[in-house]
Write an enzyme that holds these catalytic residues in place. Structure first.
Site, PDB file in Angstrom:
ATOM      1  N   LEU A  26       0.791  -1.228   0.000  1.00  0.00           N
ATOM      2  CA  LEU A  26       0.000   0.000   0.000  1.00  0.00           C
ATOM      3  C   LEU A  26       0.822   1.276   0.000  1.00  0.00           C
ATOM      4  O   LEU A  26       0.292   2.350  -0.261  1.00  0.00           O
ATOM      5  CB  LEU A  26      -0.936   0.004   1.223  1.00  0.00           C
ATOM      6  CG  LEU A  26      -1.939  -1.156   1.304  1.00  0.00           C
ATOM      7  CD1 LEU A  26      -2.717  -1.100   2.597  1.00  0.00           C
ATOM      8  CD2 LEU A  26      -2.865  -1.138   0.098  1.00  0.00           C
ATOM      9  N   SER A  27       2.108   1.177   0.329  1.00  0.00           N
ATOM     10  CA  SER A  27       2.924   2.396   0.369  1.00  0.00           C
ATOM     11  C   SER A  27       4.249   2.146  -0.345  1.00  0.00           C
ATOM     12  O   SER A  27       4.596   1.012  -0.661  1.00  0.00           O
ATOM     13  CB  SER A  27       3.191   2.825   1.815  1.00  0.00           C
ATOM     14  OG  SER A  27       4.217   2.039   2.385  1.00  0.00           O
ATOM     15  N   GLY A  28       4.985   3.220  -0.543  1.00  0.00           N
ATOM     16  CA  GLY A  28       6.260   3.127  -1.251  1.00  0.00           C
ATOM     17  C   GLY A  28       7.464   2.967  -0.343  1.00  0.00           C
ATOM     18  O   GLY A  28       8.592   3.154  -0.784  1.00  0.00           O
TER      19      GLY A  28
END
Length: 183
Positions: free
Chosen positions: A45-47
């Site tokens: 969901l995130s980098g």
């Protein structure tokens, strides 16, 4: 040649429908991430782990019963200490002992600093095993919406049905033409 391409596309569409259907239904029923062959599938969901784990990808993680085999540089998924409902996937930077128990110091590969809260070993749930499928996480998230169900299940299902119906219709028409008497 057209027939082979058509059959291949039909089979691929059916496989995609079955896999997406299975993952969507199983995750709805169990309330957990979908699993295949003993691996759970989680969406990035995130980098924080870019470029190794790309945002929107699905990764395969192996559930852990104990953390004894974990070592520095392994990628783990754990429950956040301050928000237990949140899962985080980061790399182990250090392993230390606190009160006789192992604690993991973690860091996202693209983050500048180590995570501020050490991860107790009882919060570690999974280990990343090197399988990442780009963009599938976005498709899975989309498949759980009403629009996604329409575009990923209902419309392809109707197309498969119509394709097969036309194949039967054409085969039946060809059969009827062969039966007609020659005048």
């Amino acid at each position: 040649m057209k027939k082979k391409i058509g059959n291949t596309l039909t089979v691929l569409l059916a496989v995609v429908l079955i896999v997406l259907g299975y993952t969507a239904v199983s995750s709805k029923i169990t309330g957990k991430a979908p699993s295949l062959f003993g691996y759970e599938m989680l969406t990035v969901l995130s980098g924080s782990m870019e470029p190794v784990l790309k945002t929107g990808s699905v990764i395969a993680v192996k559930p852990l019963e104990n953390t004894d085999a974990l070592k520095v540089k392994d990628i783990i998924t754990y429950r956040a200490v301050d928000q237990p409902e949140m899962l985080i996937t980061h790399r182990i930077k250090k392993i230390i002992s606190e009160n006789g128990k192992r604690v993991f110091i973690t860091k996202g590969d693209s983050n500048n600093m180590e995570d501020t809260i050490p991860v107790p070993e009882d919060h570690v749930l999974f280990q990343y095993k090197g399988l990442m499928i780009p963009y599938i996480g976005e498709v899975l998230a989309f498949s759980k919406t009403k629009t996604g169900i329409l575009f990923l299940f209902i419309i392809p299902g109707i197309l498969i049905f119509l394709w097969q119906f036309l194949k039967i219709w054409n085969a039946d028409s060809a059969s009827e033409k062969r039966k007609e008497p020659i005048s």
